[in-house]
Motif scaffolding. Structure first.
Motif, mmCIF file in Angstrom:
data_model
loop_
_atom_site.group_PDB
_atom_site.id
_atom_site.type_symbol
_atom_site.label_atom_id
_atom_site.label_comp_id
_atom_site.label_asym_id
_atom_site.label_seq_id
_atom_site.Cartn_x
_atom_site.Cartn_y
_atom_site.Cartn_z
ATOM 1 N N MET A 198 -15.241 -22.535 13.224
ATOM 2 C CA MET A 198 -15.515 -23.032 11.889
ATOM 3 C C MET A 198 -14.296 -23.812 11.420
ATOM 4 N N HIS A 199 -14.513 -25.010 10.987
ATOM 5 C CA HIS A 199 -13.459 -25.862 10.457
ATOM 6 C C HIS A 199 -13.401 -25.667 8.951
ATOM 7 N N ARG A 200 -12.282 -26.028 8.329
ATOM 8 C CA ARG A 200 -12.159 -25.793 6.893
ATOM 9 C C ARG A 200 -13.163 -26.591 6.068
ATOM 10 N N TRP A 201 -13.772 -27.639 6.653
ATOM 11 C CA TRP A 201 -14.796 -28.409 5.944
ATOM 12 C C TRP A 201 -16.196 -27.975 6.357
ATOM 13 N N GLY A 202 -16.313 -26.891 7.062
ATOM 14 C CA GLY A 202 -17.610 -26.383 7.465
ATOM 15 C C GLY A 202 -17.804 -26.442 8.968
ATOM 16 N N LYS A 203 -18.983 -26.038 9.410
ATOM 17 C CA LYS A 203 -19.291 -26.028 10.839
ATOM 18 C C LYS A 203 -19.290 -27.449 11.371
ATOM 19 N N ARG A 204 -18.595 -27.647 12.470
ATOM 20 C CA ARG A 204 -18.541 -28.973 13.086
ATOM 21 C C ARG A 204 -19.852 -29.273 13.793
ATOM 22 N N LYS A 205 -20.170 -30.548 13.924
ATOM 23 C CA LYS A 205 -21.433 -30.959 14.546
ATOM 24 C C LYS A 205 -21.232 -31.241 16.031
ATOM 25 N N TYR A 206 -20.636 -30.301 16.716
ATOM 26 C CA TYR A 206 -20.486 -30.396 18.167
ATOM 27 C C TYR A 206 -21.521 -29.479 18.801
ATOM 28 N N PRO A 207 -21.975 -29.844 19.970
ATOM 29 C CA PRO A 207 -22.923 -28.937 20.626
ATOM 30 C C PRO A 207 -22.224 -27.632 21.017
ATOM 31 N N GLU A 208 -22.953 -26.547 20.931
ATOM 32 C CA GLU A 208 -22.421 -25.262 21.370
ATOM 33 C C GLU A 208 -22.211 -25.313 22.880
ATOM 34 N N MET A 209 -21.020 -24.996 23.316
ATOM 35 C CA MET A 209 -20.722 -24.984 24.745
ATOM 36 C C MET A 209 -19.974 -23.704 25.060
ATOM 37 N N LEU B 10 -4.031 -12.952 43.067
ATOM 38 C CA LEU B 10 -2.597 -12.884 42.827
ATOM 39 C C LEU B 10 -2.124 -14.302 42.546
ATOM 40 N N PHE B 11 -1.391 -14.482 41.463
ATOM 41 C CA PHE B 11 -1.027 -15.822 41.023
ATOM 42 C C PHE B 11 0.486 -16.006 41.007
ATOM 43 N N ASP B 12 0.916 -17.201 41.387
ATOM 44 C CA ASP B 12 2.339 -17.522 41.351
ATOM 45 C C ASP B 12 2.688 -18.339 40.115
ATOM 46 N N ARG B 13 1.768 -18.465 39.183
ATOM 47 C CA ARG B 13 1.986 -19.223 37.955
ATOM 48 C C ARG B 13 1.185 -18.577 36.825
ATOM 49 N N PRO B 14 1.584 -18.830 35.594
ATOM 50 C CA PRO B 14 0.836 -18.245 34.468
ATOM 51 C C PRO B 14 -0.528 -18.910 34.293
ATOM 52 N N ILE B 15 -1.445 -18.171 33.714
ATOM 53 C CA ILE B 15 -2.792 -18.650 33.412
ATOM 54 C C ILE B 15 -2.949 -18.619 31.889
ATOM 55 N N TYR B 16 -3.398 -19.737 31.324
ATOM 56 C CA TYR B 16 -3.579 -19.834 29.874
ATOM 57 C C TYR B 16 -5.058 -19.984 29.547
ATOM 58 N N LEU B 17 -5.516 -19.209 28.596
ATOM 59 C CA LEU B 17 -6.885 -19.310 28.100
ATOM 60 C C LEU B 17 -6.794 -19.884 26.691
ATOM 61 N N LYS B 18 -7.195 -21.164 26.560
ATOM 62 C CA LYS B 18 -7.110 -21.860 25.278
ATOM 63 C C LYS B 18 -8.452 -22.502 24.973
ATOM 64 N N SER B 19 -8.674 -22.763 23.698
ATOM 65 C CA SER B 19 -9.882 -23.464 23.271
ATOM 66 C C SER B 19 -9.493 -24.549 22.279
ATOM 67 N N ALA B 20 -10.040 -25.737 22.470
ATOM 68 C CA ALA B 20 -9.753 -26.838 21.547
ATOM 69 C C ALA B 20 -10.601 -26.756 20.280
ATOM 70 N N TYR B 21 -11.749 -26.098 20.345
ATOM 71 C CA TYR B 21 -12.659 -26.077 19.205
ATOM 72 C C TYR B 21 -13.043 -24.680 18.755
ATOM 73 N N GLY B 22 -12.174 -23.737 18.931
ATOM 74 C CA GLY B 22 -12.489 -22.383 18.516
ATOM 75 C C GLY B 22 -11.393 -21.434 18.933
ATOM 76 N N ASP B 23 -11.701 -20.176 18.916
ATOM 77 C CA ASP B 23 -10.742 -19.129 19.235
ATOM 78 C C ASP B 23 -11.031 -18.614 20.645
ATOM 79 N N ALA B 24 -10.109 -18.866 21.567
ATOM 80 C CA ALA B 24 -10.308 -18.468 22.967
ATOM 81 C C ALA B 24 -10.507 -16.963 23.114
ATOM 82 N N ALA B 25 -9.939 -16.179 22.214
ATOM 83 C CA ALA B 25 -10.084 -14.721 22.293
ATOM 84 C C ALA B 25 -11.510 -14.270 21.994
ATOM 85 N N LEU B 26 -12.328 -15.154 21.446
ATOM 86 C CA LEU B 26 -13.714 -14.806 21.144
ATOM 87 C C LEU B 26 -14.667 -15.117 22.300
ATOM 88 N N TRP B 27 -14.142 -15.642 23.402
ATOM 89 C CA TRP B 27 -14.974 -15.911 24.574
ATOM 90 C C TRP B 27 -15.548 -14.581 25.066
#
Length: 161
Positions: free
Chosen positions: A1-12, A32-49
Motif C-alpha cells: 500500500m502506497h501513501r496515496w492508496g493501492k497502486r495499480k500494478y498487477p498482483e505478482m 550452502l552459500f559462499d555469499r549473502p542472500i537478500y530477500l527484497k521487494s520493490a513494491y511491498g514488504d518482502a517479509a510478507l512473502w
C-alpha cells in the motif's frame, strides 16, 4: 500500500519453486552459500512473502530480509530462530513512525526490534520532519544492540534534480 492508496500494478508473487531453483544454482551443494542472500521487494514488504519462513529455515544466517516491519511478531520470532537477519526500513521514531511508510506503527515496530535485537539492522530514512529524532533512534538501537544506518532522503532528492 502506497501513501496515496493501492497502486495499480498487477498482483505478482514470486514462486517458491523459482526461488529454490535460483538458490540451488548458486549454492555449493545442500544449500550452502559462499555469499549473502537478500530477500527484497520493490513494491511491498518482502517479509510478507508467504514462503519467507521456508527460505529462512533453508538459508539461515546467510539470509537478510528487508522489511517495513509489517510482519507478524510470531513469524518474525520464528525467522530469528533460523538466525536470519532483518533489515528494517524506518521512517520515524515514535509519533513520526508510519508517516511515509504507511501501515507501520511504532509500538509494534519497537516491540519487534526489541525482540530481534542483534538479528536486526535499522535503516532510518532522514527527512526534514524527522531529523531531530536521530539521537533518540541512536539511543534506542544502541540499547538493543541493533546496527543502524542513516539515509538522507532530502540530499538524495537534491542530487537528482
Amino acid at each position: 500500500m502506497h501513501r496515496w492508496g493501492k497502486r495499480k500494478y498487477p498482483e505478482m508473487d514470486l514462486s517458491l519453486e523459482k526461488v529454490l531453483h535460483a538458490l540451488d544454482s548458486i549454492s555449493e551443494g545442500f544449500f550452502l552459500f559462499d555469499r549473502p542472500i537478500y530477500l527484497k521487494s520493490a513494491y511491498g514488504d518482502a517479509a510478507l512473502w508467504p514462503d519467507v519462513t521456508r527460505i529462512s529455515k533453508l538459508v539461515g544466517s546467510g539470509l537478510t530480509i528487508s522489511t517495513y516491519g509489517m510482519i507478524q511478531p510470531k513469524l518474525a520470532h520464528m525467522i530469528k530462530t533460523h538466525k536470519s537477519m532483518f533489515h528494517f526500513y524506518v521512517d520515524g521514531y515514535r509519533d513520526l513512525c508510519g508517516k511515509i511508510f504507511h501501515g507501520v506503527n511504532w509500538p509494534d515496530l519497537a516491540g519487534m526490534l526489541s525482540d530481534m535485537n542483534s538479528n536486526a539492522m535499522v535503516e532510518f530514512f532522514v527527512y526534514e520532519h524527522n531529523k531531530h529524532q536521530i539521537p533518540n533512534m541512536i539511543r534506542f538501537c544502541k540499547k538493543r544492540n541493533i546496527k543502524i544506518k542513516f539515509t538522507n532522503v532530502e540530499n538524495a532528492r537534491r542530487r537528482r534534480n
